[in-house]
Write a protein that holds these residues in place. Sequence first.
Motif, PDB file in Angstrom:
ATOM      1  N   ALA A 141      54.913   8.748 -21.027  1.00 34.39           N
ATOM      2  CA  ALA A 141      55.526   7.565 -22.386  1.00 34.39           C
ATOM      3  C   ALA A 141      53.844   7.717 -23.326  1.00 34.39           C
ATOM      4  N   ARG A 142      54.251   6.871 -24.645  1.00 29.36           N
ATOM      5  CA  ARG A 142      52.886   6.527 -25.255  1.00 29.36           C
ATOM      6  C   ARG A 142      52.130   5.974 -25.266  1.00 29.36           C
ATOM      7  N   ILE A 143      51.188   5.302 -24.562  1.00 23.62           N
ATOM      8  CA  ILE A 143      50.426   3.555 -24.988  1.00 23.62           C
ATOM      9  C   ILE A 143      50.417   3.692 -25.967  1.00 23.62           C
ATOM     10  N   LEU A 144      50.494   2.477 -26.338  1.00 24.08           N
ATOM     11  CA  LEU A 144      50.406   1.361 -26.890  1.00 24.08           C
ATOM     12  C   LEU A 144      49.220   0.783 -27.192  1.00 24.08           C
ATOM     13  N   PRO A 145      48.667   0.859 -28.671  1.00 21.67           N
ATOM     14  CA  PRO A 145      46.917   0.163 -28.972  1.00 21.67           C
ATOM     15  C   PRO A 145      47.122  -1.226 -28.029  1.00 21.67           C
ATOM     16  N   PHE A 146      46.395  -1.601 -26.577  1.00 23.87           N
ATOM     17  CA  PHE A 146      46.156  -3.318 -26.400  1.00 23.87           C
ATOM     18  C   PHE A 146      44.965  -3.032 -25.970  1.00 23.87           C
ATOM     19  N   ASP A 147      44.655  -4.860 -26.661  1.00 24.27           N
ATOM     20  CA  ASP A 147      43.181  -5.723 -25.940  1.00 24.27           C
ATOM     21  C   ASP A 147      43.174  -5.673 -24.349  1.00 24.27           C
ATOM     22  N   ASN A 148      42.777  -4.814 -23.830  1.00 27.41           N
ATOM     23  CA  ASN A 148      42.668  -5.014 -22.702  1.00 27.41           C
ATOM     24  C   ASN A 148      41.058  -5.668 -22.049  1.00 27.41           C
ATOM     25  N   ALA A 149      40.075  -6.352 -23.172  1.00 27.20           N
ATOM     26  CA  ALA A 149      39.052  -7.120 -22.939  1.00 27.20           C
ATOM     27  C   ALA A 149      38.754  -8.233 -21.809  1.00 27.20           C
ATOM     28  N   ILE A 150      40.816  -8.922 -21.792  1.00 24.48           N
ATOM     29  CA  ILE A 150      40.095 -10.054 -20.902  1.00 24.48           C
ATOM     30  C   ILE A 150      40.984  -8.946 -19.335  1.00 24.48           C
ATOM     31  N   GLY A 268      54.704 -11.570 -16.588  1.00 21.18           N
ATOM     32  CA  GLY A 268      53.363 -11.090 -16.930  1.00 21.18           C
ATOM     33  C   GLY A 268      53.281  -9.019 -16.330  1.00 21.18           C
ATOM     34  N   ALA A 269      53.780  -8.711 -16.891  1.00 19.19           N
ATOM     35  CA  ALA A 269      53.674  -7.168 -16.904  1.00 19.19           C
ATOM     36  C   ALA A 269      52.157  -6.622 -17.060  1.00 19.19           C
ATOM     37  N   ASP A 270      52.579  -4.989 -16.253  1.00 18.73           N
ATOM     38  CA  ASP A 270      51.000  -4.313 -16.047  1.00 18.73           C
ATOM     39  C   ASP A 270      50.921  -3.385 -17.094  1.00 18.73           C
ATOM     40  N   THR A 286      51.202  -8.230 -26.880  1.00 18.28           N
ATOM     41  CA  THR A 286      50.883  -9.674 -25.727  1.00 18.28           C
ATOM     42  C   THR A 286      51.314  -9.078 -24.738  1.00 18.28           C
ATOM     43  N   SER A 287      51.704  -7.668 -24.172  1.00 16.85           N
ATOM     44  CA  SER A 287      51.684  -6.864 -22.820  1.00 16.85           C
ATOM     45  C   SER A 287      51.309  -5.792 -22.809  1.00 16.85           C
ATOM     46  N   PRO A 288      50.537  -4.923 -22.162  1.00 16.27           N
ATOM     47  CA  PRO A 288      50.497  -3.823 -21.949  1.00 16.27           C
ATOM     48  C   PRO A 288      52.425  -2.482 -22.289  1.00 16.27           C
ATOM     49  N   SER A 289      51.994  -1.928 -23.597  1.00 17.98           N
ATOM     50  CA  SER A 289      53.067  -1.175 -23.325  1.00 17.98           C
ATOM     51  C   SER A 289      53.122  -0.140 -23.652  1.00 17.98           C
ATOM     52  N   ALA A 290      54.660   0.973 -23.384  1.00 17.19           N
ATOM     53  CA  ALA A 290      54.229   2.579 -23.449  1.00 17.19           C
ATOM     54  C   ALA A 290      55.314   2.356 -24.199  1.00 17.19           C
ATOM     55  N   LYS A 291      55.343   4.028 -25.160  1.00 13.76           N
ATOM     56  CA  LYS A 291      56.529   4.280 -25.762  1.00 13.76           C
ATOM     57  C   LYS A 291      57.419   5.508 -25.501  1.00 13.76           C
ATOM     58  N   VAL A 292      58.648   5.448 -23.804  1.00 18.19           N
ATOM     59  CA  VAL A 292      59.270   6.586 -23.754  1.00 18.19           C
ATOM     60  C   VAL A 292      60.209   7.329 -24.972  1.00 18.19           C
ATOM     61  N   PRO A 293      59.774   8.429 -25.390  1.00 12.33           N
ATOM     62  CA  PRO A 293      60.392   9.114 -26.902  1.00 12.33           C
ATOM     63  C   PRO A 293      60.948   9.940 -26.154  1.00 12.33           C
ATOM     64  N   TYR A 294      62.887   9.583 -25.382  1.00 13.96           N
ATOM     65  CA  TYR A 294      63.777   9.963 -25.109  1.00 13.96           C
ATOM     66  C   TYR A 294      64.457  10.417 -25.762  1.00 13.96           C
ATOM     67  N   LYS A 295      64.326  10.812 -26.644  1.00 13.72           N
ATOM     68  CA  LYS A 295      65.590  11.304 -27.890  1.00 13.72           C
ATOM     69  C   LYS A 295      66.260  13.039 -28.339  1.00 13.72           C
ATOM     70  N   SER A 296      67.435  13.156 -27.618  1.00 16.26           N
ATOM     71  CA  SER A 296      67.781  13.857 -27.545  1.00 16.26           C
ATOM     72  C   SER A 296      68.065  14.551 -29.264  1.00 16.26           C
ATOM     73  N   GLU A 297      68.185  16.068 -28.601  1.00 18.94           N
ATOM     74  CA  GLU A 297      68.906  16.779 -30.528  1.00 18.94           C
ATOM     75  C   GLU A 297      70.037  15.983 -30.744  1.00 18.94           C
ATOM     76  N   SER A 298      70.768  16.132 -28.949  1.00 22.60           N
ATOM     77  CA  SER A 298      72.402  15.257 -29.923  1.00 22.60           C
ATOM     78  C   SER A 298      72.347  14.084 -30.699  1.00 22.60           C
ATOM     79  N   ILE A 299      71.626  13.089 -30.280  1.00 21.29           N
ATOM     80  CA  ILE A 299      71.481  11.368 -30.753  1.00 21.29           C
ATOM     81  C   ILE A 299      70.650  11.403 -31.982  1.00 21.29           C
ATOM     82  N   LEU A 300      69.409  12.760 -32.063  1.00 19.41           N
ATOM     83  CA  LEU A 300      68.758  12.584 -33.826  1.00 19.41           C
ATOM     84  C   LEU A 300      70.098  13.175 -34.635  1.00 19.41           C
ATOM     85  N   ASN A 301      71.152  13.976 -33.941  1.00 23.72           N
ATOM     86  CA  ASN A 301      71.747  14.499 -35.501  1.00 23.72           C
ATOM     87  C   ASN A 301      72.784  13.629 -35.596  1.00 23.72           C
ATOM     88  N   ARG A 302      72.957  13.005 -34.344  1.00 29.93           N
ATOM     89  CA  ARG A 302      74.159  11.756 -34.786  1.00 29.93           C
ATOM     90  C   ARG A 302      74.183  10.638 -35.557  1.00 29.93           C
TER      91      ARG A 302
END
Length: 303
Positions: A141-150, A268-270, A286-302
Motif C-alpha cells: 500500500a502507498r502511505i499517505l501523508p499524515f502528521d505523526n508528530a504526536i 484508533g487505527a495505527d 485523522t488516522s494513518p492511512s494507505a492506498k491499496v492500488p488493486y485495480k485490474s485491467e478488467s475493471i479499468l476497462n469496464r
Amino acid sequence: MGYDLDKKLVIAISSRALFNLEEENKIFEKSGLDEYYKYQIEHEEETLKKGTGFRLVKNLLKINEDFPEKQVEVIIVSRNNAATSLRITKSIDQYKLDIQRSAWSGGNNISKYLKPFKVDLFLSANENDVQDAINMGVAAARILPFDNAIDVESNQVRIAFDGDAVLFSEDSEIVYKTQGLEAFLEFELQHASDPLKAGPFAKLLRVISNIQSKYPEEKTPIRTALITARNSPAHERVIRTLNAWNVRLDEAFFLGGVDKYEVVNAFGADIFFDDQDVHLETTSKTSPSAKVPYKSESILNRI
C-alpha cells in the motif's frame, strides 16, 4: 543455517514511509538525485521526523517483547544508496527501533527484493513500487501523508481494512461499479454461501491471525477491524467467507455508505487500508492511512 523469516510477520517499509522525508523529496524533485544525496550526507546527524508508518512499526515491534524469538521483523527497503543510508539508520537508532535488516537499491526498483525477504506487507510512498509489489502478489500500500508528530504508544496494534479489493477480490466491486447497487445486492444474495476470493491482503490477515492465536483473546497484541461500505444483506457473504478462511476479525462495521473516517478514528487505527480515494481523503486527515492500488485491467476497462 540462515536466519529464518518464514514464520514471522515481515514488514518491509521504505524510508519515506517510516520517516517524514517530504522536504528532502522536494529537493530531489527540484534539483535532482545528486543534490538530494548531498543534502542527506550534510544533514546526517539530524534525526528525521516520524512519518505515517512510524506508529505502526513501533507498536508492532513491541510484540517481540513477549517472546524469546521474534514474531515481527521490520526491514527497511529504500531507493537511497548506502552512502545516504546513515541518516536513516541513525534515526532508527535514535528512536530505539529494533530494525536490523535493510536493502538500499541506489535508485533502482526495490520491489524485486521483497520475495527474497519473505515480505508479508510492503509500505512505501512510491506508487510504482507499490503497484509492482501488488502485481507480484505481495500485500502493498502507498502511505499517505499524515502528521505523526504526536506519538501514540499502545500495547495493542490496531489495523483496519476495507473489504472488497483489499481483503477480498475485486469481483463484487466490478459488479457494483459496472451494473449498480441493485445488481450488486442481487449478486451477493445469490452467492451468499460462496466464499469470496482472496484479495491482496488476505494472506496478511492470516499471518496476523496466527500471531493472535498465541494469546488469549482478551490479551491479543493486535486488534483488527473490517470497515466496509457494504451493508445488509451483502454482509452475510463476508461473514461466511471469514469463517471459511478460519481467520478472526475482532470488529466489523458495515456502514452502507456512511463516511468511514469517524469510525476509523474511533477504532484508533495505527493504519487503515482502503483502495478508494474518496474514503482515504478523509481518513488520512485523522488516522494513518494507505492506498491499496488493486485495480485490474478488467475493471479499468469496464468503468
